[in-house]
Write an enzyme that holds these catalytic residues in place. Structure first.
Site, PDB file in Angstrom:
ATOM      1  N   ASN B 482       0.856  -1.188   0.000  1.00 35.59           N
ATOM      2  CA  ASN B 482       0.000   0.000   0.000  1.00 35.59           C
ATOM      3  C   ASN B 482       0.892   1.239   0.000  1.00 35.59           C
ATOM      4  OD1 ASN B 482      -1.741   2.102   0.472  1.00 35.59           O
ATOM      5  ND2 ASN B 482      -3.055   0.922   1.852  1.00 35.59           N
ATOM      6  N   ASP B 483       1.177   1.738  -1.200  1.00 36.06           N
ATOM      7  CA  ASP B 483       2.065   2.895  -1.355  1.00 36.06           C
ATOM      8  C   ASP B 483       1.600   4.102  -0.554  1.00 36.06           C
ATOM      9  OD1 ASP B 483       4.061   2.010  -3.054  1.00 36.06           O
ATOM     10  OD2 ASP B 483       2.813   2.279  -4.834  1.00 36.06           O
ATOM     11  N   CYS B 484       0.362   4.094  -0.144  1.00 31.76           N
ATOM     12  CA  CYS B 484      -0.212   5.263   0.513  1.00 31.76           C
ATOM     13  C   CYS B 484      -0.208   5.155   2.030  1.00 31.76           C
ATOM     14  CB  CYS B 484      -1.634   5.495   0.017  1.00 31.76           C
ATOM     15  SG  CYS B 484      -1.659   5.907  -1.727  1.00 31.76           S
TER      16      CYS B 484
END
Lengths: 817, 817
Positions: B482-484
């Site tokens: 989850n890059d975020c």
């Protein structure tokens, strides 16, 4: 062909058709909030930084051109039209666009409904105001619908135009009454939002582009307008916009005025929200409260007009030539102020995505605005100097927001340091404020490395003095003033930057142009030393300068003109020996301006300088101006770089690069050639080209960076209008070199060099707080030479007017002869 | 509501209205030349790199949407229309757009003139072919004009959309007969040009946009079309375009077919010109000669069809569910191939300006296409591994052209290394080609630092094993999958990248998701060790894995579900203790897939894994899929980063992030829940959502990255279709976990987990060169469990089919029960 006319009384250019050959634009804003506005109401707004804080979305290079602006749709029955013609393009019964100083007015009508739209940015608020007045000129009541429309940019214009996988999910708005708030990313790290409001109850609104325009419709035919009502949409992601719908009735002869405000608002970080998820609207409320009535708007408009009247009073002339008057008194100075505000960031050619202020650009722009806003010029000089490297060299650009140098276009442009002397000397001549030289400035923004400004100038001079090539000429580095002459680059790969590829410096490639600069600005530096009584330094500097002058006459002279450079193999550039690019404009202008080769010859034959300028006339002159070099490069020269990347006749490859044309004009005055100087001046001067607007295409009230040269199929076509050093240099040329009102360190000098058929002219000049009324009498019909000077009735010797700070006004009468 | 239908026989989606809720697109191209094409013929073409070598100009986020494409204007009398409806938008009498595998066909008609436009990129040439067939269906002769139109991009799409002060002066073309050559910058460093031609004499042409379209006209109303003829314009700067004008007469019932070719051509550097300034047209001549006749075109089209038929024959099923059949047999595999070709570069949401291939993205995409193109998958793995750092960590992306890692989005995404194991293991299971493990691969593209691929996998495993936080869980680094979720970022400034701000790593923040990955892919790595007879290493790895499993059960379990992470203050993320973001989807899917907590309990109560999945169902499930977390973040959390920057319900902030939905589906199969697994699978599967196309908006034949979650006002709306790891994971889920055709290191295993109401299905699977005909009999109506397996009539024990390379075909009968 003309597409409008100058209204000199109102200081406006009046455009009489929306279909100009290119969009003709204006700039609104004087401090932090700016808008671009075209003659069809296109353009966009930003706060401080056109890349990072853009309020509205614009589509560059669109088809049709110039899409998105502040649009108002008037729908009366089945007829839909806009006061600015775009985007619906319904033929109007009448149309006029008046670009004034910091404002634009549209007046148009359809079916005897008249719309007057005034757009401006007030001096003291961060907003664009649109005052829309609608008048019913028929004998019957009119009932119609009005729709406003703007499209928001999601702040960072670069990200906005590329990062759709994120941006299509972030858009957020709020609506309260007649006010629409654009708050994308406010929920997270932004402390600012945009507001778009009208001082009138609305019948409806839209904030989703898809809802208002329709997915497959265009702004030329919004589905809400077609239907006659908005849908009250709230944008969730995709494209937030703002549209108000107001249903109006007007009795015969009646008018209604509506105030639309697009504003930028900030909140302190701890006061962002008035309730969870609800933005704190206080700053918007305060802003909008100041523009609730037409009277408030007109007061702010008057303040703006006064602002410009005061600014432009610093230099006004009356000559027999109305075109000259309007350029000098209005448009050239106005353009100089726009270059101060915008640098090279946002025009219809500069997309606002680059963030740098050019070291060289800013120093040169200063020549054009230092007399208008000396205090801000002072700060600009200090900002620039603070980015200089300790060795005297410079970043090629710096960030306006952080005021730090950056390497986006590298460093090692070896003319850069000398422009700092040029700008500072101009400031000193204008203001006499030597205290600036004592101001401490960092090197490379490093607080631990600081020296007074004077030391920065010293290192500028010494950098050039100590970086010479095999002929004793200055090393060119990445490039000199001509960013496209890249002698150490040798790029073979597409897309490589010509400005950052290859070494910063080479041991061989030299610039005759920088040599000319060294002589000119070295002498100005010596004058500063002299004023500071640094006699030893002055003498040493002048010795260096004299040696360089000799070097230029020796190694920099090709026989009939000055060489341009030596390349990395020590081959001459801009020489008879070259197949292409035999003669360049830049060294001819700069060397003669520096006084190189201007000595009268004993046998009465033309001086070296005169021969150079004659070569320019013979080889480079065209009806639209002087081309940069000839013959144009027809193939790519890896050893010369970008200059040869352009098709012949365009840009630096033998285009008419307007920036350097005034150098020739100035140089001609150095030789006393007033008629030729003015002839050269006129060729690129927009007011004189108004009749050829179908050829030049760009705005006839401002300079453009380039017009296509004679090798181009579109000879005379202008490009890159507005943001160009041309503005500053042409104003310097006409105001100081031709009209001869010359600030010096000691005071004002009057030394005209004009066409002999002029009988005279007057000039009002506010200089160091004194208002000079200057009358030039040329009954003798000479080109130059001052016969007598009288100051407040008293004759003075020479051309220098002794400065008396005690005076409020000063009357100067000059007789030429 | 539907806007078309599936044509399974022809493997096409047939769109029956041009006004789809968003443009519905297709991809043309299989090797180096690619085009995007929408259902109104919008889109653009590029060669190899969508940023650096873009042939045609597209306007993202335009209003109207989807502007610029390959446009054909048919002007009959005053009626002007396009076969694809756009850009003129004249209502058509009939319209159909058929998106097939690597081609698109438009069939439309106006006033009984029929246009059929076939667009495809041939397998072996760098061009897009448009075969336009016009037929007169009336009883009278028809006379009409045809105009083609494309707008060229000046190659570098980023520069093209920003650097106007240069680009408006560089455009150049040549015209010869019916062929238009776009050669901007060819004069300097480019050795390539574009060509646009038609196999028919032309009555005229235009190459200047202003001449063809008009400055203030739009492609919806080109002035040349309005006039009925082109002006023979040659572009000098501004916007080069290409338009052919052909006047046509058709007798009743007659047809004419025209072949338009848009091609990319290169020349050797020393053979660029045939004469000074004239480009060498030989490569264009050779290309065009291959497509001069309709027969040639149709042969190339057949070759393309054969190409796709062969590819997709690797995995085909027949079930009772036609929607499942079409997704598995056609569209899901097709989308997997598109992700192979495009990575995340060019879609209608990805602007093609980013140049990176994601380390993680590419490894995961591989799961979806490894069975289709194992040889190219092999090379992809080696390319990725060669960018790995010596310590096992990774650049987050690398350049496809140079195959070098870059820091554009940084490094330190601590899940990255494990995905290399995942991708390689998948390759080994598919191919049995262990030789890949011996291939030497650089570290960080440094030729002096090389090791066999196996050593890269080892370092991947060890990197995670040696980077643990206070709870013994893996450090998350910048982010995991989850890059975020940016636990070490703490960004306060707008515009800062959440992915590169802050330290690469923190000493505290940990990821339960990576722990799950470590268990799953650690076991796969142990299997590889086992196959290589590295028994000691295998045992050590399994010991590490077992320890991690224990750690997850201890520190990673929140009571009813798996925790998501510990933040930089060691506070839990995704816990009952949190106010928002109490439960996340990712660790539930990954941990259960890894087998964590799946042990049967002694008291018959649900296993830990089952409790986690029940919590998912209770808390995260919606009709359109499973949202990422709940409750959505309503304010910005500086300690969590980008996840909280999105409005609730969008993207990672409680959106339905389709990529991780199949993990839940897979996890359910691990527990034997076939009905629930398939229910979850169907929720995000586009074919099952076709009837809700007005809500989902995106293409009903491909997955999108995200659908708006229940917290969003537009619940169910899809975004970012096409280029998403969803394609690979959903195919892995359905083909292996649900339908149960599982490649293993030892051979194919058959282990279905399906809804109990299914009676059975068949599958043809080409695996390691053998064609398997597999029949699954579920007369017992169970969800899982294999009662018997028969291979070519012989019963076998267990579910593994002994691999026999000598066979060409293999018949497998499986009875569930």
């Amino acid at each position: 062909m003309k597409f409008g006319y100058f209204d000199d009384v109102n200081k406006e250019y009046v455009i009489t058709t929306p279909k100009t050959p290119l969009p003709w634009i204006n700039y609104l804003g004087t401090q932090d909030f700016f808008s671009l506005i075209s003659n069809t109401a296109g353009g966009y707004s930003f706060y401080k930084d056109a890349k990072l804080l853009r309020l509205t979305r614009y589509r560059y290079n669109n088809s049709p051109m110039d899409q998105n602006g502040r649009y108002y749709y008037i729908k009366e029955g089945d007829t839909v039209w806009n006061p600015g013609w775009q985007p619906v393009q319904t033929p109007l019964d009448s149309y006029q666009c008046r670009h004034g100083l910091g404002y634009t007015v549209f007046e148009s009508s359809k079916n005897s409904l008249n719309a007057k739209l005034l757009a401006f940015v007030p001096v003291h608020d961060n907003c664009e105001i649109n005052l829309l007045t609608l008048t019913n000129y028929t004998d019957a009541e009119k009932e119609f619908d009005l729709f406003s429309y703007i499209e928001f940019c999601l702040w960072n214009a670069a990200d906005d135009s590329s990062n759709f996988q994120r941006n299509f999910s972030t858009g957020e708005v709020e609506v309260a009454g007649s006010t629409i708030y654009h708050k994308t990313e406010y929920r997270e790290r932004r402390n600012h939002y945009a507001v778009y409001s009208v001082n009138h109850p609305v019948n409806g609104f839209d904030t989703s582009r898809d809802a208002f325009i329709g997915l497959y419709n265009s702004p030329a035919d919004p589905q809400a307008v077609r239907k006659g009502f908005c849908s009250g949409s709230i944008a969730h992601g995709w494209a937030p916009v703002a549209s108000h719908h107001i249903h109006l009735k007007l009795r015969p002869g009646d008018s209604v005025s509506l105030v639309f405000v697009l504003g930028y608002c900030e909140n302190p970080k701890d006061k962002k929200f008035s309730a969870p998820g609800v933005i704190n609207k206080e700053p918007a409320d305060r802003l909008l409260a100041r523009y609730q009535t037409t009277e408030q708007v007109m007061a702010a408009f008057q303040e703006l007009k006064d602002y410009w009247t005061t600014l432009l009073s610093a230099y006004t002339i009356q000559t027999e030539d109305v075109r000259l008057n309007r350029m000098v008194n209005i448009w050239n100075q106005y353009q100089c102020m726009v270059t101060f505000n915008m640098s090279r960031s946002a025009s219809y050619y500069e997309s606002g995505l680059g963030r740098g202020m050019g070291f060289r650009d800013s120093c040169q722009d200063l020549l054009g605005f230092v007399h208008l806003i000396p205090e801000r010029a002072r700060q600009r000089i200090l900002d620039i100097a603070a980015t200089q490297f300790p060795d005297g060299s410079a970043y090629h650009q710096y960030q306006p927001l952080t005021k730090r140098g950056n390497m986006d276009v590298g460093s090692g442009f070896n003319d850069d340091p000398l422009w700092l002397i040029a700008g500072t000397a101009a400031y000193l001549r204008e203001t006499g404020d030597f205290s600036i030289l004592e101001e401490p400035c960092t090197f490379d923004n490093d607080a631990d490395s600081t020296a007074p400004l004077m030391e920065h100038l010293r290192r500028s001079f010494q950098y050039t003095a100590t970086h010479k090539g095999p002929h004793g000429l200055p090393l060119i580095g990445r490039a000199d003033w001509n960013d496209c002459l890249n002698l150490n680059c040798f790029s073979e790969e597409p897309g490589e930057s010509f400005q950052t590829t290859g070494p910063n410096d080479g041991p061989v490639a030299e610039s005759v142009f920088i040599a000319g600069m060294f002589v000119k600005y070295g002498r100005e530096y010596a004058e500063i030393c002299d004023a500071l009584r640094l006699d030893d330094e002055r003498d040493a500097v002048l010795k260096e300068v004299a040696a360089m002058e000799e070097t230029v006459m020796d190694a920099g002279w090709d026989g009939d003109w000055f060489l341009r450079a030596y390349d990395a193999m020590s081959n001459p550039v801009g020489s008879k020996l070259c197949e292409e690019g035999q003669i360049f404009i830049e060294p001819q202008g700069m060397c003669v301006m520096a006084g190189i080769g201007t000595d009268i010859t004993e046998d009465g034959s033309p001086s070296t300088a005169a021969r150079a300028l004659r070569s320019v006339e013979e080889r480079l002159d065209t009806r639209y101006g002087i081309i940069l070099q000839t013959p144009a490069y027809t193939t790519y020269h890896v050893e010369l770089g970008e200059i040869s990347s352009y098709p012949p006749g365009y840009k630096e490859n033998a285009g008419i690069f307007c920036h350097n044309n005034p150098w020739i004009s100035c140089a001609e005055t150095v030789l006393g050639h007033g008629s030729r100087a003015f002839e050269v001046f006129k060729k690129t001067c927009p007011a004189y080209l108004e009749d050829q607007s179908e050829i030049r295409r760009t705005e006839p009230y401002v300079y453009c960076q380039m017009m296509a040269g004679r090798d181009a199929p579109t000879h005379g076509e202008g490009k890159n209008s507005w943001l160009t050093g041309t503005a500053a240099w042409t104003f310097t040329c006409i105001s100081q070199y031709i009209l001869g009102i010359q600030p010096t360190l000691q005071g004002l000098r009057i030394n005209p060099c004009i066409p002999s058929d002029w009988s005279g002219y007057t000039c009002r000049r506010i200089y160091r707080g004194v208002s000079y009324d200057i009358t030039i009498d040329n009954s003798a019909h000479v080109e130059s030479g001052v016969a007598s000077v009288t100051v407040d009735g008293q004759p003075v010797t020479g051309t220098l007017i002794p400065f008396d700070a005690g005076k409020k006004t000063c009357k100067v009468e000059v007789v030429l002869g």
